[in-house]
Design a protein around this motif. Structure first.
Motif, PDB file in Angstrom:
ATOM      1  N   GLY A 123       0.764  -1.348   0.056  1.00 51.69           N
ATOM      2  CA  GLY A 123      -0.069  -0.032  -0.169  1.00 51.69           C
ATOM      3  C   GLY A 123       0.869   1.522  -0.112  1.00 51.69           C
ATOM      4  O   GLY A 123       0.462   2.418  -0.065  1.00 51.69           O
TER       5      GLY A 123
ATOM      6  N   ALA B  44       2.625   4.257  -1.414  1.00 49.16           N
ATOM      7  CA  ALA B  44       2.473   4.901  -2.678  1.00 49.16           C
ATOM      8  C   ALA B  44       3.526   5.118  -3.706  1.00 49.16           C
ATOM      9  O   ALA B  44       3.878   4.913  -4.585  1.00 49.16           O
ATOM     10  CB  ALA B  44       1.758   6.185  -2.765  1.00 49.16           C
TER      11      ALA B  44
ATOM     12  N   ASP C 171      -1.556  -7.227  -3.935  1.00 46.84           N
ATOM     13  CA  ASP C 171      -1.749  -5.861  -3.482  1.00 46.84           C
ATOM     14  C   ASP C 171      -0.957  -4.947  -3.963  1.00 46.84           C
ATOM     15  O   ASP C 171      -1.397  -3.619  -4.193  1.00 46.84           O
ATOM     16  CB  ASP C 171      -2.250  -5.821  -2.009  1.00 46.84           C
ATOM     17  N   HIS C 172       0.343  -5.216  -3.782  1.00 45.55           N
ATOM     18  CA  HIS C 172       1.378  -3.952  -3.875  1.00 45.55           C
ATOM     19  C   HIS C 172       1.348  -3.771  -5.477  1.00 45.55           C
ATOM     20  O   HIS C 172       1.456  -2.551  -5.934  1.00 45.55           O
ATOM     21  CB  HIS C 172       2.541  -4.294  -3.450  1.00 45.55           C
TER      22      HIS C 172
ATOM     23  N   LEU D 217      -1.115  -1.890  -6.795  1.00 44.20           N
ATOM     24  CA  LEU D 217      -1.175  -0.293  -6.744  1.00 44.20           C
ATOM     25  C   LEU D 217      -0.252   0.492  -7.676  1.00 44.20           C
ATOM     26  O   LEU D 217      -0.250   1.568  -8.002  1.00 44.20           O
ATOM     27  CB  LEU D 217      -0.717   0.165  -5.073  1.00 44.20           C
ATOM     28  N   ILE D 218       0.828  -0.286  -8.148  1.00 48.96           N
ATOM     29  CA  ILE D 218       1.693   0.575  -8.909  1.00 48.96           C
ATOM     30  C   ILE D 218       1.614  -0.043 -10.493  1.00 48.96           C
ATOM     31  O   ILE D 218       2.359   0.502 -11.172  1.00 48.96           O
ATOM     32  CB  ILE D 218       3.384   0.255  -8.331  1.00 48.96           C
TER      33      ILE D 218
ATOM     34  N   SER E  19      -3.072   0.907 -15.279  1.00 53.12           N
ATOM     35  CA  SER E  19      -4.345   0.439 -15.648  1.00 53.12           C
ATOM     36  C   SER E  19      -4.222  -0.088 -16.902  1.00 53.12           C
ATOM     37  O   SER E  19      -3.840   0.139 -17.901  1.00 53.12           O
ATOM     38  CB  SER E  19      -5.231   1.743 -15.080  1.00 53.12           C
TER      39      SER E  19
ATOM     40  N   ASN F  53      -8.943  -4.592   0.175  1.00 50.72           N
ATOM     41  CA  ASN F  53      -7.696  -4.216   0.866  1.00 50.72           C
ATOM     42  C   ASN F  53      -7.322  -4.705   2.099  1.00 50.72           C
ATOM     43  O   ASN F  53      -8.283  -4.804   3.001  1.00 50.72           O
ATOM     44  CB  ASN F  53      -7.436  -2.603   0.800  1.00 50.72           C
TER      45      ASN F  53
END
Length: 545
Positions: A195, A197, A261-262, A265-266, A269, A475
């Protein structure tokens, strides 16, 4: 303070020319405000030792309006000739003004094509901190664009003044970072925390992210067996970007939920990122079949239902990336490959030394295999310690430019001492200058069996730990704390600048123990502190004597 890309430059050792350019980078970082960004290729050198960004340009500064300033640094002595300033190297001479103009022109052309009609304002600047230009008018560079030894203390102010003017172009500002990141081949490395950023960007010289993508075959089936820190996840991220840029739909699948999960985030899309079981769940739900996780064999039922279901076109992909392949079963492999469209490409990334679940190696007949034993992430002394202390099947190659971090070992004989030594390790890490967000404490035991699972704090340090539950968006939920603590199982595939590997205890260096020690130690990108039982410390010491 200006934003610097890539990060991590303050920790890089350098000498000679590279040290001078890192000094310049520090000057720009401190002297420019935070609405300026500096891109550099100083410390991530390639095999052939070339590190300029665009031909003769060492730094690119992006101002608040979207104007770009290309800075070429020439340290040492220069020759003033009738043709302009000349820099003499061992085998050649470079006409500074000509080279700078050529590089600026090339960048303008490439930017114009990338920005699709929007024009970027590109300026140039020559910085020669050791030489005073005697005849600026005949230097071949606009005198207003020269910062020599007499003006070097004003470098940041001059840079700022050159970038202050001009209309603000939102399109240029929004897209120039993406362009420069592509040109620098910056790929995100998996950072310390789920998580978090901000990703740490690195460039692996000659690594997997560069040369594995040059392989061509039909059908494309590539098996990458690489050690920890060799760049497998960086490669996966680069493949994701390549696929999306080419209009292909990618699917990234891994085993470990924290890693998925990580990555989600990075990752850019447009693709799908999931663990294998998350993917099964999503596909089944999309077809109106809701899994019942209250049953004792829920995951086996989930896998079987996914294998038997016809996924449909909505779940077809052009690019399949399997990360942590050493943890996948053969039947998972088959279920994933059927999701590929005709002509689809498949990548299988694995490290047998990170197999913590005792799975058999997946059979991939007909796949091309490449291997890498180079660890670019962990300092050389950590790799040397692992080579000496563990009965590894093959020696690891240390490829990180960092060294001298010193692996520290604290020992304990009972649970009270274990807690105290772990607190001492955290205090030691803080004393070394690591911020809270740079430190990850990993337990040798799994979360269900760890002594630290019930703990909310260690002394004055509040612990940030996975609670075992997830929010409505799926999450993971963590306790309110400042210092991350997690198991070596959950943290596999991730990294932190400083790793405290605690609760280590064993009476023999069996295969699983060796793998757990390897995984935990190679999470560290700068500093490793081991908190081991006295008997475990003795066994490790015996192998290094």
């Amino acid at each position: 303070m200006a934003r610097i890309y890539p990060e991590g430059w303050r920790q890089m050792p350098a000498s000679g020319r590279l040290a001078r350019e890192l000094d310049t980078l520090a000057t720009l970082a401190a002297g420019l405000p935070d609405d300026h960004a500096v891109y550099h290729g100083v410390h991530w050198t390639r095999v052939e030792r070339e590190h300029a960004l665009f031909g003769a340009i060492d730094f690119v500064v992006l101002g608040p309006t979207g104007r770009l300033l290309l800075i070429e640094q020439k340290s040492g002595f220069l020759d003033e000739t009738p043709q302009g300033l000349v820099k003499t190297y061992a085998k050649e001479k470079s006409h500074v003004g000509v080279a700078m103009a050529r590089s600026a022109g090339q960048l303008r052309e490439r930017l114009a094509a990338f920005l699709k009609g929007h024009q970027a304002d590109v300026e140039t600047l020559l910085y020669c901190p050791d030489y005073t230009v005697r005849q600026p008018g005949s230097a071949g560079v606009d005198p207003a664009r020269i910062v020599d030894a007499g003006r070097r203390e004003h470098l940041a102010a001059i840079v700022q003044s050159l970038l202050r003017e001009g209309p603000r172009d939102r399109v240029v500002l929004d897209n120039v970072h993406r362009f420069l990141a592509d040109q620098l081949e910056l790929v995100p490395d998996v950072n310390a925390f789920i998580g978090q950023a901000e990703a740490l960007y690195t460039r692996l010289a000659g690594g997997l992210a560069e040369w594995a993508r040059r392989i061509d075959m039909e059908p494309f089936r590539l098996r990458v067996t690489g050690t920890a820190g060799s760049g497998k996840t960086q490669l996966a991220m680069a493949v994701l970007r390549d696929a999306l840029a080419a209009g292909r739909r990618p699917l990234y699948v891994c085993y470990n939920r924290p890693l998925a999960d990580h990555i989600a985030l990075i990752a850019p899309s447009g693709g799908v990122v999931a663990t294998y079981h998350q993917l099964c769940d999503r596909v089944l739900r999309a077809h109106g079949k809701v899994p019942d996780f209250s049953q004792p064999d829920a995951f086996a039922r989930l896998e079987q239902a996914f294998r038997e279901l016809e996924p449909g076109e909505d779940w077809r992909f052009d690019e399949l990336i399997v990360d942590e392949g050493q943890d996948f079963r053969d039947e998972w492999r088959d279920a994933l490959l059927r999701l590929l469209r005709p002509g689809g490409r498949a990548w299988w990334l694995e490290d047998p030394l990170q197999n913590l679940y005792g799975r058999s190696e997946a059979a991939l007949p007909g796949w091309v295999r490449i291997t890498s034993e180079r660890n670019y992430r962990s300092p050389s002394d950590i790799i040397d310690t692992l080579n000496r202390a563990l009965p590894l099947p093959h020696a690891l190659e240390a490829a990180s430019p960092l060294g001298g971090s010193g692996v520290e070992i604290l020992t304990w004989k009972d649970e009270t001492a274990l807690v105290e030594q772990t607190k001492r390790a955290i205090t030691r890490a803080i004393g070394l200058g690591f911020r809270r967000g740079m430190i990850a404490t990993l337990t040798f035991r799994g979360r269900e069996h760890s002594l630290f699972t019930p703990y909310e704090r260690l002394g004055a340090h509040r612990l940030k730990a996975f609670t075992g539950s997830y929010d409505l968006l799926g999450n993971p939920v963590y306790s309110e704390g400042d210092f991350l603590i997690d198991s070596v199982y959950r943290f596999k595939g991730q990294a932190a600048p400083c790793v405290i590997f605690t609760e280590i205890d064993f009476d023999a260096l069996d295969e699983l123990t060796v793998r757990k020690l390897f995984v935990g130690a190679t999470r560290a990108s700068m500093k490793l502190i081991l908190v081991t039982s006295e008997r475990a410390a003795r066994l490790l010491a015996q192998r290094t004597e």
